[in-house]
Design an enzyme around this catalytic site. Structure first.
Site, PDB file in Angstrom:
ATOM      1  N   ARG A 239       0.856  -1.182   0.000  1.00 23.09           N
ATOM      2  CA  ARG A 239       0.000   0.000   0.000  1.00 23.09           C
ATOM      3  C   ARG A 239       0.892   1.233   0.000  1.00 23.09           C
ATOM      4  O   ARG A 239       1.951   1.247   0.627  1.00 23.09           O
ATOM      5  CB  ARG A 239      -0.913   0.016   1.239  1.00 23.09           C
ATOM      6  CG  ARG A 239      -2.046  -0.992   1.197  1.00 23.09           C
ATOM      7  CD  ARG A 239      -3.104  -0.600   0.179  1.00 23.09           C
ATOM      8  NE  ARG A 239      -4.245  -1.503   0.169  1.00 23.09           N
ATOM      9  CZ  ARG A 239      -4.356  -2.546  -0.638  1.00 23.09           C
ATOM     10  NH1 ARG A 239      -3.370  -2.836  -1.480  1.00 23.09           N
ATOM     11  NH2 ARG A 239      -5.433  -3.304  -0.607  1.00 23.09           N
ATOM     12  N   GLU A 268      -3.959   7.769  -5.078  1.00 23.13           N
ATOM     13  CA  GLU A 268      -4.219   7.123  -6.363  1.00 23.13           C
ATOM     14  C   GLU A 268      -5.573   7.547  -6.917  1.00 23.13           C
ATOM     15  O   GLU A 268      -6.553   7.550  -6.151  1.00 23.13           O
ATOM     16  CB  GLU A 268      -4.173   5.593  -6.201  1.00 23.13           C
ATOM     17  CG  GLU A 268      -2.808   5.083  -5.798  1.00 23.13           C
ATOM     18  CD  GLU A 268      -2.762   3.581  -5.541  1.00 23.13           C
ATOM     19  OE1 GLU A 268      -1.665   3.047  -5.375  1.00 23.13           O
ATOM     20  OE2 GLU A 268      -3.849   2.947  -5.515  1.00 23.13           O
ATOM     21  N   HIS A 287      -0.410   0.727 -10.337  1.00 21.70           N
ATOM     22  CA  HIS A 287      -1.198  -0.234  -9.557  1.00 21.70           C
ATOM     23  C   HIS A 287      -1.691  -1.386 -10.440  1.00 21.70           C
ATOM     24  O   HIS A 287      -2.893  -1.667 -10.538  1.00 21.70           O
ATOM     25  CB  HIS A 287      -2.377   0.468  -8.879  1.00 21.70           C
ATOM     26  CG  HIS A 287      -2.825  -0.229  -7.632  1.00 21.70           C
ATOM     27  ND1 HIS A 287      -3.170   0.443  -6.488  1.00 21.70           N
ATOM     28  CD2 HIS A 287      -2.987  -1.558  -7.334  1.00 21.70           C
ATOM     29  CE1 HIS A 287      -3.529  -0.420  -5.552  1.00 21.70           C
ATOM     30  NE2 HIS A 287      -3.426  -1.640  -6.044  1.00 21.70           N
TER      31      HIS A 287
END
Length: 324
Positions: A239, A268, A287
């Site tokens: 994360r 994000e 991601h």
């Protein structure tokens, strides 16, 4: 047994080119509504009187639960569940289920894509060849860019869940020396257990596979980075919040760390002003660790299985303790 209404709030996070269909969920409720994305302002109105909700990143807050009294189930298209107010779900008697270890192999695969990219310099050599370097070479082999073997290098794994275990197993196959740092002591770990500080200090490769919580938030910080070898690389597929981005950028720019490969950021989509965007030797991917099609198909199947199990009265992968 079917529910009356099921709502999927952000299917575009699963499929943005219609390569994956939500049709598998149509048999789970008499009415199924699918939205590509849902804003915070639209969440309550879109859930409405639905009993079942499936989402990935949409915030399911206490306010949302209060406004949607029929809601009985929140199914997550993810392993993480920090977008759901778990305490509120407990209070409202709402069952929250995640998708477990659906992405283990995919994430481990990306981790080693990063590691091999750094140690083998394949993309740099390919670019050199494209620009004519080999054609101009005086010998049969052109190797001005240093490469290294993985054998004998130390890989420190922070977090020893399913992904951390798989990464360690792959590293073992490459002949790497493996260290593990984890909050709970595993009973079957064949590798030395070390403190986070030892992991940072001894790693040639430090890879993060821990959840984001109060104990891990900002664990990659100025103090810990100062312990690392200047030849070491850091990998984050966990994360974004486990990294203090300015501290990591400063270490890279000062040459105190050889490289960082990150697939997750604190904000994000990525903010234009993240300090890692222009940091030296920092590779950022958007991601993507969990995104192979096979992985998303597995995730979709798990999400369907979770709903069916809940409707049958035997819920799976429950992450909370709903009050009945």
């Amino acid at each position: 047994m079917n529910a009356e209404k099921l709502v999927i709030l952000d299917w575009a996070t699963m499929s943005d080119h219609e390569e994956l269909s939500p049709k598998r969920f149509e048999k789970l409720a008499n009415e199924v509504k699918v939205y590509p994305l849902t804003t915070a302002e639209d969440t309550i109105s879109r859930i409405g009187d639905a009993e079942l909700v499936i989402c990935n990143k949409v915030l399911i807050t206490d306010e949302v639960m209060n406004a949607c009294p029929n809601l009985r189930y929140v199914g997550l298209l993810a392993t993480g569940f920090n977008n759901v107010d778990i305490a509120a779900a407990d209070k409202h008697g709402i069952t929250v289920c995640n998708a477990g270890s659906y992405s283990t192999d995919a994430v481990a695969q990306l981790v080693f894509s990063y590691i091999l990219d750094h140690f083998e310099r394949v993309s740099e050599y390919a670019e050199a060849v494209r620009n004519g370097a080999w054609e101009q070479s005086k010998t049969f082999s052109h190797f001005p860019i240093p490469t290294m073997e993985l054998r004998g290098k130390t890989l420190a794994v922070i977090g020893y869940g399913s992904i951390g275990r798989t990464v360690a197993k792959i590293a073992d196959a490459f002949g790497m020396n493996i260290l593990v740092s984890t909050r709970t002591t595993p009973t079957d770990c064949p590798y030395p257990l070390v403190t986070p500080e030892e992991a940072f200090a001894r790693a040639d490769v430090l890879t993060l596979h821990c959840p984001l919580n109060e104990g891990t938030k900002g664990i990659v910080n100025r103090e810990h980075l100062a312990m690392m070898k200047p030849t070491a690389m850091l990998v984050n597929t966990a994360r974004g919040g486990v990294v203090v981005e300015q501290d990591l950028a400063d270490a890279l720019n000062a040459g105190k760390l050889a490289a960082a490969y990150v697939d997750v950021l604190d904000k994000e989509p990525m903010s234009a002003d993240t300090p890692l965007k222009t940091a030296k030797n920092c590779i950022i991917t958007p991601h993507i660790a969990w995104t192979p099609l096979e992985t998303r198909e597995r995730l979709s199947a798990i999400a369907e299985e979770n709903v069916r199990a809940f409707l049958d009265g035997t819920p799976l992968r429950v992450v909370n303790h709903p009050q009945q």
